[in-house]
Design a protein around this motif. Structure first.
Motif, PDB file in Angstrom:
ATOM      1  N   VAL A  40      19.281  -7.024  10.006  1.00  0.00           N
ATOM      2  CA  VAL A  40      19.026  -5.847  10.840  1.00  0.00           C
ATOM      3  C   VAL A  40      17.535  -5.792  11.173  1.00  0.00           C
ATOM      4  O   VAL A  40      16.689  -5.985  10.302  1.00  0.00           O
ATOM      5  CB  VAL A  40      19.459  -4.557  10.109  1.00  0.00           C
ATOM      6  N   GLU A  41      17.205  -5.515  12.434  1.00  0.00           N
ATOM      7  CA  GLU A  41      15.816  -5.323  12.822  1.00  0.00           C
ATOM      8  C   GLU A  41      15.389  -3.954  12.317  1.00  0.00           C
ATOM      9  O   GLU A  41      15.984  -2.931  12.665  1.00  0.00           O
ATOM     10  CB  GLU A  41      15.662  -5.389  14.341  1.00  0.00           C
ATOM     11  N   VAL A  42      14.373  -3.928  11.469  1.00  0.00           N
ATOM     12  CA  VAL A  42      13.946  -2.695  10.822  1.00  0.00           C
ATOM     13  C   VAL A  42      12.426  -2.570  10.899  1.00  0.00           C
ATOM     14  O   VAL A  42      11.716  -3.579  10.886  1.00  0.00           O
ATOM     15  CB  VAL A  42      14.453  -2.646   9.353  1.00  0.00           C
ATOM     16  N   TYR A  43      11.950  -1.351  10.992  1.00  0.00           N
ATOM     17  CA  TYR A  43      10.510  -1.094  11.001  1.00  0.00           C
ATOM     18  C   TYR A  43      10.206   0.002  10.002  1.00  0.00           C
ATOM     19  O   TYR A  43      10.758   1.101  10.078  1.00  0.00           O
ATOM     20  CB  TYR A  43      10.028  -0.693  12.397  1.00  0.00           C
ATOM     21  N   LEU A  44       9.346  -0.304   9.050  1.00  0.00           N
ATOM     22  CA  LEU A  44       8.880   0.650   8.056  1.00  0.00           C
ATOM     23  C   LEU A  44       7.362   0.719   8.155  1.00  0.00           C
ATOM     24  O   LEU A  44       6.668  -0.192   7.699  1.00  0.00           O
ATOM     25  CB  LEU A  44       9.299   0.228   6.642  1.00  0.00           C
ATOM     26  N   PRO A  45       6.821   1.776   8.783  1.00  0.00           N
ATOM     27  CA  PRO A  45       5.365   1.882   8.881  1.00  0.00           C
ATOM     28  C   PRO A  45       4.742   2.182   7.518  1.00  0.00           C
ATOM     29  O   PRO A  45       5.117   3.154   6.874  1.00  0.00           O
ATOM     30  CB  PRO A  45       5.146   3.031   9.871  1.00  0.00           C
ATOM     31  N   LEU A  46       3.833   1.311   7.092  1.00  0.00           N
ATOM     32  CA  LEU A  46       3.157   1.453   5.800  1.00  0.00           C
ATOM     33  C   LEU A  46       1.664   1.632   6.026  1.00  0.00           C
ATOM     34  O   LEU A  46       1.100   1.035   6.940  1.00  0.00           O
ATOM     35  CB  LEU A  46       3.390   0.215   4.933  1.00  0.00           C
ATOM     36  N   GLN A  47       1.036   2.438   5.181  1.00  0.00           N
ATOM     37  CA  GLN A  47      -0.415   2.590   5.233  1.00  0.00           C
ATOM     38  C   GLN A  47      -0.990   2.410   3.838  1.00  0.00           C
ATOM     39  O   GLN A  47      -0.349   2.734   2.848  1.00  0.00           O
ATOM     40  CB  GLN A  47      -0.813   3.929   5.823  1.00  0.00           C
ATOM     41  N   LYS A  48      -2.204   1.877   3.787  1.00  0.00           N
ATOM     42  CA  LYS A  48      -2.868   1.681   2.498  1.00  0.00           C
ATOM     43  C   LYS A  48      -3.422   3.007   2.007  1.00  0.00           C
ATOM     44  O   LYS A  48      -4.024   3.761   2.767  1.00  0.00           O
ATOM     45  CB  LYS A  48      -3.990   0.660   2.623  1.00  0.00           C
ATOM     46  N   GLN A  49      -3.194   3.274   0.712  1.00  0.00           N
ATOM     47  CA  GLN A  49      -3.722   4.478   0.080  1.00  0.00           C
ATOM     48  C   GLN A  49      -4.308   4.097  -1.271  1.00  0.00           C
ATOM     49  O   GLN A  49      -3.773   3.227  -1.958  1.00  0.00           O
ATOM     50  CB  GLN A  49      -2.613   5.508  -0.143  1.00  0.00           C
ATOM     51  N   LEU A  50      -5.396   4.765  -1.624  1.00  0.00           N
ATOM     52  CA  LEU A  50      -6.009   4.554  -2.921  1.00  0.00           C
ATOM     53  C   LEU A  50      -5.353   5.512  -3.909  1.00  0.00           C
ATOM     54  O   LEU A  50      -5.461   6.720  -3.772  1.00  0.00           O
ATOM     55  CB  LEU A  50      -7.520   4.803  -2.851  1.00  0.00           C
ATOM     56  N   LYS A  51      -4.628   4.953  -4.891  1.00  0.00           N
ATOM     57  CA  LYS A  51      -3.925   5.765  -5.896  1.00  0.00           C
ATOM     58  C   LYS A  51      -4.776   5.843  -7.148  1.00  0.00           C
ATOM     59  O   LYS A  51      -5.380   4.861  -7.567  1.00  0.00           O
ATOM     60  CB  LYS A  51      -2.564   5.137  -6.251  1.00  0.00           C
ATOM     61  N   GLN A  52      -4.800   7.019  -7.751  1.00  0.00           N
ATOM     62  CA  GLN A  52      -5.580   7.260  -8.969  1.00  0.00           C
ATOM     63  C   GLN A  52      -4.639   7.407 -10.161  1.00  0.00           C
ATOM     64  O   GLN A  52      -3.752   8.253 -10.143  1.00  0.00           O
ATOM     65  CB  GLN A  52      -6.405   8.542  -8.794  1.00  0.00           C
TER      66      GLN A  52
END
Length: 168
Positions: A31-43
């Motif tokens: 299946v053609e799928v798109y999951l937009p991901l962004q980098k985050q700094l986790k503490q």
């Protein structure tokens, strides 16, 4: 899997924190799928770490013909399709292309689930986001572009210099 003539983009709601696994499961089905991901700094208590988090929690997007909806629903991690007016909500290709363009840009994005008040329609006339249309709003006392994603009921807010905005 899908022919481009009949396939449409659909927002899909996932189980909590299952976006990445559901995305992988759908990809393994072809299946053609798109999951937009962004980098985050986790503490954490002992360290900080950069992670990739979904831009829109519990959502991903699939491009399928309508007859493939059952196949998507039978995928582990998928909860349901999003409905509007009793029909599965389909999204225009342009909205997904705009979202991909925003994700590829160096702009810092913020998602808000508040339904923003409609304002003046604008178009970005220069820079990496050239051609994207949206609505101008007042938010945190700065002019910003709000790109409304009608198919999922949320908005994306991006800082854009006023000199790059033209009336639409």
């Amino acid at each position: 899997m899908a022919t481009t003539a009949t396939a449409k983009w659909y927002p899909v709601y996932t189980h909590a924190k299952a976006e990445k696994k559901a995305c992988e499961a759908l990809q393994s089905k072809g299946v053609e799928v798109y999951l937009p991901l962004q980098k985050q700094l986790k503490q954490w208590s002992d360290r900080k770490k950069w992670t990739e988090e979904p831009l829109i929690k519990s959502y991903l997007f699939v491009r399928i013909p309508p007859h493939e909806q059952a196949n998507v629903l039978m995928t582990k991690g998928i909860a349901r399709f999003i409905y509007f007016s009793g029909k599965v909500a389909a999204m225009p290709d342009r909205q997904l292309e705009d979202l991909k363009l925003l994700m590829a840009s160096a702009y810092e994005l913020e998602i808000t689930e508040r339904h923003l008040q409609p304002g003046e329609k604008i178009c970005i006339k220069a820079g990496p986001l050239k051609g994207i249309t949206g609505e101008i709003i007042q938010y945190r006392s700065q002019k910003q572009l709000a790109l409304r994603l009608d198919g999922i009921g949320c908005s994306i807010i991006v800082n854009v210099a006023a000199s790059l905005i033209a009336r639409y």
